[in-house]
Scaffold this active site. Structure first.
Site, PDB file in Angstrom:
ATOM      1  N   ASP A 170      -5.158  -4.534  -7.033  1.00 25.49           N
ATOM      2  CA  ASP A 170      -6.096  -5.533  -7.053  1.00 25.49           C
ATOM      3  C   ASP A 170      -7.096  -6.365  -6.682  1.00 25.49           C
ATOM      4  O   ASP A 170      -7.922  -7.268  -7.469  1.00 25.49           O
ATOM      5  CB  ASP A 170      -4.445  -7.350  -8.037  1.00 25.49           C
ATOM      6  CG  ASP A 170      -3.542  -5.591  -8.579  1.00 25.49           C
ATOM      7  OD1 ASP A 170      -3.732  -5.199  -8.564  1.00 25.49           O
ATOM      8  OD2 ASP A 170      -2.543  -6.358  -8.292  1.00 25.49           O
ATOM      9  N   HIS A 217       0.366  -4.064   0.851  1.00 25.92           N
ATOM     10  CA  HIS A 217       1.480  -3.485   0.023  1.00 25.92           C
ATOM     11  C   HIS A 217       2.248  -3.101   0.430  1.00 25.92           C
ATOM     12  O   HIS A 217       2.545  -2.601   1.437  1.00 25.92           O
ATOM     13  CB  HIS A 217       0.291  -2.162  -0.630  1.00 25.92           C
ATOM     14  CG  HIS A 217       1.043  -1.718  -1.767  1.00 25.92           C
ATOM     15  ND1 HIS A 217       1.959  -1.379  -2.600  1.00 25.92           N
ATOM     16  CD2 HIS A 217       0.901  -2.276  -3.714  1.00 25.92           C
ATOM     17  CE1 HIS A 217       2.703  -0.486  -3.654  1.00 25.92           C
ATOM     18  NE2 HIS A 217       1.882  -1.430  -4.437  1.00 25.92           N
TER      19      HIS A 217
HETATM   20  N1  CMC Z   1      -3.155 -11.095   3.868  1.00 24.19           N
HETATM   21  C1  CMC Z   1      -2.320 -11.692   5.189  1.00 24.19           C
HETATM   22  N2  CMC Z   1      -0.627 -11.210   5.831  1.00 24.19           N
HETATM   23  C2  CMC Z   1      -0.045 -10.684   5.327  1.00 24.19           C
HETATM   24  C3  CMC Z   1      -0.137 -10.189   4.109  1.00 24.19           C
HETATM   25  C4  CMC Z   1      -1.936 -10.567   3.266  1.00 24.19           C
HETATM   26  N3  CMC Z   1      -1.877 -10.443   2.659  1.00 24.19           N
HETATM   27  N4  CMC Z   1       0.757  -9.450   3.194  1.00 24.19           N
HETATM   28  C5  CMC Z   1       1.452  -9.384   4.381  1.00 24.19           C
HETATM   29  N5  CMC Z   1       0.754  -9.887   5.593  1.00 24.19           N
HETATM   30  C6  CMC Z   1       1.231  -9.557   6.525  1.00 24.19           C
HETATM   31  C7  CMC Z   1       2.725 -10.913   6.481  1.00 24.19           C
HETATM   32  O1  CMC Z   1       2.851 -12.336   7.109  1.00 24.19           O
HETATM   33  C8  CMC Z   1       3.910  -9.955   7.445  1.00 24.19           C
HETATM   34  O2  CMC Z   1       2.985 -10.977   9.351  1.00 24.19           O
HETATM   35  P1  CMC Z   1       4.386 -11.060  10.209  1.00 24.19           P
HETATM   36  O3  CMC Z   1       4.615  -9.510  10.478  1.00 24.19           O
HETATM   37  O4  CMC Z   1       3.181 -11.267  12.141  1.00 24.19           O
HETATM   38  O5  CMC Z   1       5.213 -11.765   8.885  1.00 24.19           O
HETATM   39  C9  CMC Z   1       3.585  -8.914   8.012  1.00 24.19           C
HETATM   40  O6  CMC Z   1       1.776  -8.674   7.090  1.00 24.19           O
HETATM   41  C10 CMC Z   1       4.385  -7.642   7.160  1.00 24.19           C
HETATM   42  O7  CMC Z   1       4.066  -8.643   5.447  1.00 24.19           O
HETATM   43  P2  CMC Z   1       5.029  -8.664   4.479  1.00 24.19           P
HETATM   44  O8  CMC Z   1       5.400  -9.889   3.574  1.00 24.19           O
HETATM   45  O9  CMC Z   1       7.152  -8.608   5.191  1.00 24.19           O
HETATM   46  O10 CMC Z   1       5.044  -7.212   3.585  1.00 24.19           O
HETATM   47  P3  CMC Z   1       5.910  -6.552   2.060  1.00 24.19           P
HETATM   48  O11 CMC Z   1       6.079  -5.073   2.477  1.00 24.19           O
HETATM   49  O12 CMC Z   1       7.109  -7.351   1.778  1.00 24.19           O
HETATM   50  O13 CMC Z   1       4.246  -7.252   1.261  1.00 24.19           O
HETATM   51  C11 CMC Z   1       3.108  -7.477  -0.476  1.00 24.19           C
HETATM   52  C12 CMC Z   1       3.608  -7.001   0.496  1.00 24.19           C
HETATM   53  C13 CMC Z   1       2.017  -6.878  -1.673  1.00 24.19           C
HETATM   54  C14 CMC Z   1       3.597  -8.384  -1.616  1.00 24.19           C
HETATM   55  C15 CMC Z   1       2.366  -8.767   0.676  1.00 24.19           C
HETATM   56  O14 CMC Z   1       1.354  -7.682   1.184  1.00 24.19           O
HETATM   57  C16 CMC Z   1       1.044  -9.829  -0.178  1.00 24.19           C
HETATM   58  O15 CMC Z   1       1.552 -10.349  -0.063  1.00 24.19           O
HETATM   59  N6  CMC Z   1      -0.162  -9.185  -0.612  1.00 24.19           N
HETATM   60  C17 CMC Z   1      -0.898 -10.070  -1.398  1.00 24.19           C
HETATM   61  C18 CMC Z   1      -0.382  -9.955  -2.644  1.00 24.19           C
HETATM   62  C19 CMC Z   1      -1.135  -8.648  -3.362  1.00 24.19           C
HETATM   63  O16 CMC Z   1      -2.089  -8.218  -3.205  1.00 24.19           O
HETATM   64  N7  CMC Z   1      -0.219  -7.978  -3.831  1.00 24.19           N
HETATM   65  C20 CMC Z   1      -0.636  -7.083  -4.802  1.00 24.19           C
HETATM   66  C21 CMC Z   1       0.762  -5.955  -4.962  1.00 24.19           C
HETATM   67  S1  CMC Z   1      -0.497  -4.247  -5.453  1.00 24.19           S
HETATM   68  C22 CMC Z   1       0.498  -4.650  -7.139  1.00 24.19           C
HETATM   69  C23 CMC Z   1       1.033  -3.937  -7.397  1.00 24.19           C
HETATM   70  O17 CMC Z   1       1.395  -3.203  -6.994  1.00 24.19           O
HETATM   71  O18 CMC Z   1       1.926  -5.217  -8.251  1.00 24.19           O
END
Ligand code: CMC
Length: 468
Positions: free
Chosen positions: A403, A345
């Site tokens: 989710d 998240h």
């Molecule tokens: N699985 C594997 N690796 C992940 C994931 C994941 N679900 N989420 C983040 N990472 C890794 C990412 O690859 C990165 O690694 P590195 O530093 O080695 O490059 C690191 O963690 C940071 O990721 P980020 O994309 O910079 O993090 P963010 O804060 O921008 O992303 C997120 C947040 C929710 C978009 C992401 O965690 C994600 O895509 N999760 C899966 C989708 C999901 O479940 N979304 C629902 C969110 S809850 C409902 C809502 O509030 O909308």
């Protein structure tokens, strides 16, 4: 150094004593405004290019990190700030929802989500989000009555559904139909009039379950089921989804309660992508129903509300517990874009408090329905164990989010995967409308207009087509 920085963040999120400027007996008809104040603190920016110093004021809310006020930065220094994804940017003042991602805290109008989940219900939370206070008994009864009696759609809206292909994604239908409401209620809304805004808010919250259930019915080729005023919000939605003119749907109170809880847990989440989209769309003075359609569009993506659907698709892809190891290897491979859906998240870097509540409900629902050895649940539990114990996930603070479990509950209830995000949209509508109302009332509100760091070509000479 890192430790010091962490310590500082913690300190910054400590509760502050804020001198209240308004009395708590404020009339309930108007949502409360944020209690922001300027502090005596400031932050100095040194421009080494020309040895200039620029002092920026620091503002303080009631809780959470202080913010540096950069509003005059461009005018005074000629710089924009650069923050793609708004990871460090506060876009507005808000008094609706508070999240502390490090501590796993979520509060609606100051009430912890755990308390609301245990003691309240969705309608009461809607009232709380819209008005800023919990309702009295009579206020709640009137609110529930008014929402109930706004749940029918204009009969002509039926025609919009018929224009869609039967296999259209229900989010596409919901996006279109919500936007179409603006064609039905445009002239009656003066957005500067609080009463008109309230009527629009009630209409939105009341009609969303009908819009959503009809999107499903249309995809099934079944007749639309009209709302029933004798049912509560969640039961009415389930009835419109699963009843047919030939057969009544027997509402299971455990399922209805679980649905109500899911709605409550998704009701608002401060300045997330869809709420910010609604605010930006509304900042131009656009029709609120059109703004809500923008919110639906933003929610649809798999990184936001579409994640619950993506979780089920992921569990289907894994198929059996024996395939988990291979899947996790893909997730950890930096060259592979696969992510563990339902994990991670932007804000929660400890644990999503909604996920904890949802996990228990998930088990209750499966028990009530007599679902044993649900293979998806086994895979889900195993994934959770891995994420909580393996370095890759611990280092990146990737915990199950809301989710992760909601998808499993929806599946158990019999809701098709393509409807998962629609349900999120039904729940979040009240949050969007509360955020939209707050934005309109904010005296500092301006049209949302971010800046950019331009990296394209400059001053090119036009080449006629025959010379390219
Ligand atoms: N699985 C594997 N690796 C992940 C994931 C994941 N679900 N989420 C983040 N990472 C890794 C990412 O690859 C990165 O690694 P590195 O530093 O080695 O490059 C690191 O963690 C940071 O990721 P980020 O994309 O910079 O993090 P963010 O804060 O921008 O992303 C997120 C947040 C929710 C978009 C992401 O965690 C994600 O895509 N999760 C899966 C989708 C999901 O479940 N979304 C629902 C969110 S809850 C409902 C809502 O509030 O909308």
């Amino acid at each position: 150094m890192a430790k010091k920085a962490r310590k500082k963040t913690k300190k910054a999120t400590k509760r502050k004593t804020v001198k209240k400027t308004s009395k708590t007996t404020a009339k309930k008809s108007a949502p409360k405004k944020a209690a922001t104040r300027s502090t005596n603190q400031s932050v100095t920016l040194i421009d080494h290019a020309n040895d200039r110093e620029y002092v920026m004021p620091v503002m303080s809310g009631s809780i959470g990190p202080d913010v540096i006020d950069v509003r005059r930065l461009y005018g005074d220094m000629g710089y924009f700030t650069y923050d793609p994804g708004y990871t460090s940017t506060g876009s507005c003042e808000s008094a609706i929802t508070y999240i502390d991602g490090e501590e796993g805290i979520l509060q609606y109008r100051g009430y912890p989500i755990q308390d609301l989940a245990e003691k309240s219900d969705y309608m009461e939370s809607c009232y709380l989000l819209l008005y800023g206070e919990l309702p009295t008994k009579s206020e709640k009864a009137k609110f529930v009555h008014d929402i109930t009696y706004h749940s029918m759609l204009h009969e002509q809206i039926n025609n919009f559904y018929r224009g869609f292909r039967r296999d259209a994604h229900p989010m596409a239908i919901v996006c279109g139909v919500v936007g179409a409401l603006s064609a039905f209620y445009h002239d009656s809304i003066d957005i500067s009039n609080p009463h008109d805004r309230l009527v629009a808010s009630y209409r939105m919250v009341a009609k969303m379950p009908t819009i959503a259930a009809w999107a499903y019915k249309y995809s099934q080729g079944q007749p639309f089921i009209y709302p029933r005023n004798d049912l509560d919000y969640a039961s009415n939605f389930l009835n419109m989804m699963f009843a047919t003119p030939c057969e009544e749907y027997e509402i299971n109170p455990t399922i209805a309660k679980a649905m109500d809880l899911i709605l409550m847990l998704h009701a608002d989440h401060e300045q997330n992508a869809s709420a910010s989209t609604v605010r930006i769309a509304g900042s131009s003075g656009a029709n609120p129903f059109a703004c809500m359609a923008a919110g639906v569009a933003s929610l649809w993506g798999p990184a936001h509300g579409g994640a619950n659907e993506a979780v089920l698709n992921m569990l289907t892809e894994i198929g059996e517990p024996k395939n988990i190891k291979k899947f996790i290897q893909k997730v950890k491979d930096p060259k592979d874009p696969t992510r563990l859906m339902g994990f991670g998240h932007r804000v929660y870097k400890n644990y999503d408090p909604r996920a904890r509540i949802m996990m228990k409900t998930c088990h209750d629902v499966l028990k009530e329905l007599g679902i044993k050895n649900e293979p998806f649940l086994d895979i889900a539990m195993e994934l959770e164990n891995i994420a909580l114990s393996e370095d890759y996930f611990i280092e990146r603070k990737l915990y199950p989010n809301v989710d992760f479990y909601s998808g499993i509950i929806f599946r158990a209830i019999g809701i098709p995967t393509s409807m998962f995000t629609v349900l999120f949209a039904v729940a979040r509508t009240v949050g969007w409308i509360a955020q939209w109302n707050e934005m309109i009332e904010d005296p500092h509100q301006k049209i949302g207009r971010p800046r950019q760091l331009y990296t394209g070509e400059v001053d090119r000479k036009y080449v006629p087509i025959n010379r390219r």
